[in-house]
Design a protein around this motif. Structure first.
Motif, mmCIF file in Angstrom:
data_model
loop_
_atom_site.group_PDB
_atom_site.id
_atom_site.type_symbol
_atom_site.label_atom_id
_atom_site.label_comp_id
_atom_site.label_asym_id
_atom_site.label_seq_id
_atom_site.Cartn_x
_atom_site.Cartn_y
_atom_site.Cartn_z
ATOM 1 N N THR A 1 58.506 -55.963 -62.481
ATOM 2 C CA THR A 1 59.492 -54.757 -63.030
ATOM 3 C C THR A 1 59.417 -54.852 -64.901
ATOM 4 O OG1 THR A 1 60.868 -54.979 -61.128
ATOM 5 C CG2 THR A 1 61.706 -53.797 -62.855
ATOM 6 N N SER A 2 59.693 -55.793 -65.146
ATOM 7 C CA SER A 2 59.603 -56.199 -66.570
ATOM 8 C C SER A 2 58.449 -55.808 -67.223
ATOM 9 C CB SER A 2 60.312 -57.397 -67.080
ATOM 10 O OG SER A 2 60.100 -57.644 -68.424
ATOM 11 N N LYS A 3 57.294 -56.362 -66.561
ATOM 12 C CA LYS A 3 56.121 -56.240 -67.032
ATOM 13 C C LYS A 3 55.719 -54.796 -67.300
ATOM 14 C CE LYS A 3 51.271 -58.025 -66.250
ATOM 15 N NZ LYS A 3 50.424 -58.972 -65.522
ATOM 16 N N TYR A 4 55.833 -53.961 -66.196
ATOM 17 C CA TYR A 4 55.417 -52.630 -66.139
ATOM 18 C C TYR A 4 56.135 -51.685 -66.561
ATOM 19 C CZ TYR A 4 51.781 -55.188 -63.254
ATOM 20 O OH TYR A 4 50.590 -56.050 -62.677
ATOM 21 N N GLU A 5 57.303 -52.105 -66.960
ATOM 22 C CA GLU A 5 58.158 -51.416 -67.733
ATOM 23 C C GLU A 5 57.758 -51.103 -69.129
ATOM 24 O OE1 GLU A 5 63.091 -50.155 -68.941
ATOM 25 O OE2 GLU A 5 62.428 -52.297 -68.022
ATOM 26 N N VAL B 1 58.378 -47.460 -61.904
ATOM 27 C CA VAL B 1 59.216 -46.365 -61.054
ATOM 28 C C VAL B 1 59.031 -46.658 -59.618
ATOM 29 C CG1 VAL B 1 59.306 -44.117 -60.507
ATOM 30 C CG2 VAL B 1 59.108 -44.728 -62.945
ATOM 31 N N HIS B 2 57.841 -46.903 -59.104
ATOM 32 C CA HIS B 2 57.721 -47.353 -57.843
ATOM 33 C C HIS B 2 58.605 -48.726 -57.286
ATOM 34 C CE1 HIS B 2 55.629 -48.319 -54.016
ATOM 35 N NE2 HIS B 2 55.555 -49.552 -54.382
ATOM 36 N N LEU B 3 58.378 -49.520 -58.209
ATOM 37 C CA LEU B 3 59.333 -50.823 -57.747
ATOM 38 C C LEU B 3 60.845 -50.420 -57.866
ATOM 39 C CD1 LEU B 3 57.417 -53.442 -60.161
ATOM 40 C CD2 LEU B 3 57.326 -53.248 -57.397
ATOM 41 N N GLY B 4 61.104 -49.707 -58.791
ATOM 42 C CA GLY B 4 62.620 -49.018 -58.708
ATOM 43 C C GLY B 4 63.189 -48.689 -57.808
ATOM 44 N N LYS B 5 62.158 -47.599 -57.272
ATOM 45 C CA LYS B 5 62.728 -46.710 -56.127
ATOM 46 C C LYS B 5 62.409 -47.547 -54.889
ATOM 47 C CE LYS B 5 61.165 -42.340 -56.368
ATOM 48 N NZ LYS B 5 60.106 -41.185 -56.603
ATOM 49 N N ASN B 6 61.536 -48.259 -54.467
ATOM 50 C CA ASN B 6 61.288 -48.709 -53.188
ATOM 51 C C ASN B 6 61.715 -50.244 -52.837
ATOM 52 O OD1 ASN B 6 59.086 -47.098 -51.917
ATOM 53 N ND2 ASN B 6 58.532 -46.907 -54.069
ATOM 54 N N TYR B 7 62.112 -50.629 -54.140
ATOM 55 C CA TYR B 7 62.953 -52.080 -53.861
ATOM 56 C C TYR B 7 64.459 -52.242 -54.488
ATOM 57 C CZ TYR B 7 58.053 -53.746 -52.880
ATOM 58 O OH TYR B 7 56.898 -53.736 -52.543
ATOM 59 N N TYR B 8 64.611 -52.030 -55.607
ATOM 60 C CA TYR B 8 65.831 -51.979 -56.232
ATOM 61 C C TYR B 8 66.716 -50.946 -55.652
ATOM 62 C CZ TYR B 8 63.932 -55.094 -59.882
ATOM 63 O OH TYR B 8 63.410 -56.127 -60.313
ATOM 64 N N MET B 9 66.457 -49.711 -55.482
ATOM 65 C CA MET B 9 67.251 -48.515 -55.060
ATOM 66 C C MET B 9 67.393 -48.449 -53.397
ATOM 67 S SD MET B 9 65.909 -46.097 -58.171
ATOM 68 C CE MET B 9 66.978 -44.526 -57.911
ATOM 69 N N GLY C 1 67.953 -51.537 -51.954
ATOM 70 C CA GLY C 1 69.132 -52.692 -51.795
ATOM 71 C C GLY C 1 68.199 -54.001 -51.367
ATOM 72 N N LYS C 2 66.827 -54.038 -51.912
ATOM 73 C CA LYS C 2 66.134 -55.234 -51.687
ATOM 74 C C LYS C 2 66.322 -56.241 -53.007
ATOM 75 C CE LYS C 2 62.739 -52.866 -48.981
ATOM 76 N NZ LYS C 2 61.370 -52.542 -48.777
ATOM 77 N N ALA C 3 67.135 -55.899 -53.681
ATOM 78 C CA ALA C 3 67.365 -56.688 -54.798
ATOM 79 C C ALA C 3 69.136 -57.088 -55.058
ATOM 80 C CB ALA C 3 67.077 -56.086 -56.117
ATOM 81 N N PRO C 4 69.688 -57.793 -54.036
ATOM 82 C CA PRO C 4 70.961 -58.042 -53.863
ATOM 83 C C PRO C 4 71.509 -58.883 -55.110
ATOM 84 C CG PRO C 4 69.738 -59.391 -52.459
ATOM 85 C CD PRO C 4 68.832 -58.501 -52.902
ATOM 86 N N TRP C 5 70.783 -59.654 -55.799
ATOM 87 C CA TRP C 5 71.281 -60.445 -57.164
ATOM 88 C C TRP C 5 71.476 -59.270 -58.334
ATOM 89 C CZ3 TRP C 5 66.275 -60.208 -55.250
ATOM 90 C CH2 TRP C 5 65.120 -59.415 -55.995
ATOM 91 N N MET C 6 71.197 -58.135 -57.908
ATOM 92 C CA MET C 6 71.458 -57.229 -59.247
ATOM 93 C C MET C 6 73.256 -56.881 -59.249
ATOM 94 S SD MET C 6 68.645 -56.366 -61.082
ATOM 95 C CE MET C 6 68.784 -54.784 -61.592
ATOM 96 N N ARG D 1 67.151 -45.477 -65.753
ATOM 97 C CA ARG D 1 65.692 -45.455 -66.174
ATOM 98 C C ARG D 1 64.434 -45.123 -65.352
ATOM 99 N NH1 ARG D 1 63.637 -44.683 -70.465
ATOM 100 N NH2 ARG D 1 62.151 -45.687 -71.201
ATOM 101 N N VAL D 2 64.748 -45.322 -64.254
ATOM 102 C CA VAL D 2 63.847 -44.747 -63.203
ATOM 103 C C VAL D 2 63.854 -43.510 -63.112
ATOM 104 C CG1 VAL D 2 63.228 -44.897 -60.608
ATOM 105 C CG2 VAL D 2 63.673 -47.067 -62.007
ATOM 106 N N LYS D 3 64.907 -42.848 -62.888
ATOM 107 C CA LYS D 3 65.262 -41.239 -62.982
ATOM 108 C C LYS D 3 64.891 -40.499 -64.092
ATOM 109 C CE LYS D 3 68.864 -41.826 -59.702
ATOM 110 N NZ LYS D 3 70.534 -41.748 -59.364
#
Length: 472
Positions: free
Chosen positions: A276-280, A292-300, A302-307, A318-320
């Motif tokens: 995510t950091s690398k491609y942003e 954007v793909h990682l943001g929409k398909n993983y973070y948004m 619910g696949k990143a519970p540590w956030m 940022r994704v939007k």
């Protein structure tokens, strides 16, 4: 009753004290004395300091804390020089070696992994010395001479000896983390390519096979690998060297690796955060599509519970912001006033084969350099169906208009001004200037954030493609 209560608290305190683990790493290195040793650990891309210990006059040092060392690879350093690596499979370990031959003189106690690890390192170290001598002999020999042939034969035999050892080693110590680590390091051995129908060898076979089998020995279920030197190098090589650096291919590669890590929480977390950091932040044009793909398909999803909620809000925003501006999407409309502040100008009203959206400021250093170059390019290509929509980023227009007049910027110019305020800074993600976008006749984004020479080269490419299609 009070005595019973106090006794219970005392028992609880003693239980907790004994339950808290304490690591003890004892080191003796002949050749060092009266200095400081450091213990560091690997994690993903970096290596980080964990502890320090004084080396006494006899070369002894003791690293000890009420803490637990995570299983993985660690190093002992003197100053900035690494003396040796070791694996943690036990909270009590000891190492005895020398400054002059840290691998060959190594003796270990506590846990089995370092016994296996140094069996491998000692064998490899000895064979590397032989290999270096043989390669030196080969380089000094005349090609085709007996010495050259003998050296070549000996190198091949040595390679085979190493392969046999590794195969036997892996069988004898199957299930150990040492073998897991070594398997992760291995590169696939590519067989002879098959013949095509015309009898020629398939020139793409080697690359395809190597990529397809690159992770054959990599255990994606073992989170300990993230704390070794193998993990980051392996993942980075695959992403950067074995995949074409275009968004669609990178997105597919990200999904492939993350799916492999689905059952390894720590590995998954580190890799998703890293990608995510690398491609942003990537300087490769269009790679924000991977972000954007990682943001929409993983973070948004619910696949990143540590956030935290705050982190998720920031990432989602940022994704939007970037999503509508990805290459291949129709650019959002941009509405501003003309230089006289009388007429409304709209991007969607511009009729041109290609439109360059150029958001700039007369007080921006980069803009002062880029704008005259763009003017020169515009004069060269405007007759070929190219229009520039120059948008001033400042709210005060006096300097902007002076710059336009001074440099004869005879393209379409518009900005905010007076009581009018556009939202283009948000919809076009204007955090700095200049911002340069190339759009096709349907206002679909073809490229963005390019310097003027690169923009000129890209336009020339499209002109040639247009000419080719016209003649077909």
């Amino acid at each position: 009753m009070k005595k019973i209560y106090l006794l219970s608290l005392l028992v609880l305190w003693i239980s907790l004290s004994f339950a808290q683990e304490k690591y003890s790493i004892k080191v003796k290195i002949d050749g060092f004395k009266d200095t400081t040793a450091f213990m560091s650990y690997f994690y993903g891309k970096g290596q980080y300091y964990k502890d320090t210990a004084s080396i006494d006059s006899k070369g002894f040092a003791h690293f000890s804390k009420k803490d637990t060392l995570e299983e993985g690879m660690y190093s002992i350093l003197i100053g900035s020089n690494k003396i040796f690596d070791f694996l943690v499979d036990n909270q009590e370990l000891s190492f005895t070696t020398s400054k002059s031959a840290p691998i060959q003189d190594m003796k270990t106690k506590g846990g089995q992994e370092n016994i296996y690890f140094y069996e491998y390192l000692k064998f490899l170290n000895a064979k590397q010395k032989v290999a270096s001598e043989l390669k030196e002999t080969k380089e000094k020999s005349e090609p085709g001479s007996e010495a050259y042939k003998n050296a070549t034969k000996s190198i091949d035999e040595l390679d085979e000896e190493v392969k046999v050892f590794l195969n036997d080693f892996s069988k004898r110590h199957k299930g150990s983390f040492t073998v897991t680590f070594l398997n992760a390091l291995q590169a696939p051995e590519v067989p002879e390519p098959p013949l095509l129908e015309n009898g020629a060898k398939d020139s793409l076979f080697a690359f395809k096979y190597f990529k397809e089998h690159f992770f054959d020995g990599f255990d994606f279920t073992d989170d300990r690998l993230i704390r070794t030197a193998a993990f980051y190098e392996k993942i980075s090589y695959y992403m950067d060297k074995l995949n074409v650096q275009v968004p669609d291919t990178i997105i597919k590669a990200c999904d492939f690796l993350l799916s492999k890590m689905a059952n390894s929480p720590e590995m998954f977390k580190y890799t998703l955060n890293n990608f995510t950091s690398k491609y942003e932040k990537s300087e490769l044009m269009g790679m924000d599509a991977a972000f954007v793909h990682l943001g929409k398909n993983y973070y948004m999803k619910g696949k990143a519970p540590w956030m935290t909620d705050k982190q998720m809000k920031k990432l989602s925003e940022r994704v939007k912001a970037l999503d509508p501006l990805l290459i291949g999407k129709k650019a959002p409309n941009l509405i501003v006033r003309d230089t006289a502040q009388k007429k409304m100008l709209q991007l969607y009203d511009i009729e041109a084969k290609y439109t360059i959206v150029y958001i700039w400021s007369p007080d921006c250093g980069h803009c002062k350099e880029a704008t005259p170059k763009l003017k020169k390019l515009y004069d060269k290509v405007k007759s070929r169906g190219v229009e520039v929509f120059g948008v001033g980023n400042d709210f005060e227009n006096e300097h902007w208009i002076d710059f336009i007049n001074k440099h004869d910027l005879n393209w379409i110019n518009g900005s905010d001004g007076g009581d009018f305020r556009s939202n283009f800074r948000d919809t076009w993600d204007v955090y700095s200037t200049p911002q340069t976008y190339l759009l096709d006749e349907n206002k679909v984004i073809l490229s963005k954030k390019m310097d003027i020479p690169s923009l000129e080269n890209l336009l020339e490419y499209f002109f040639k493609q247009d000419e080719k299609e016209k003649n077909e």
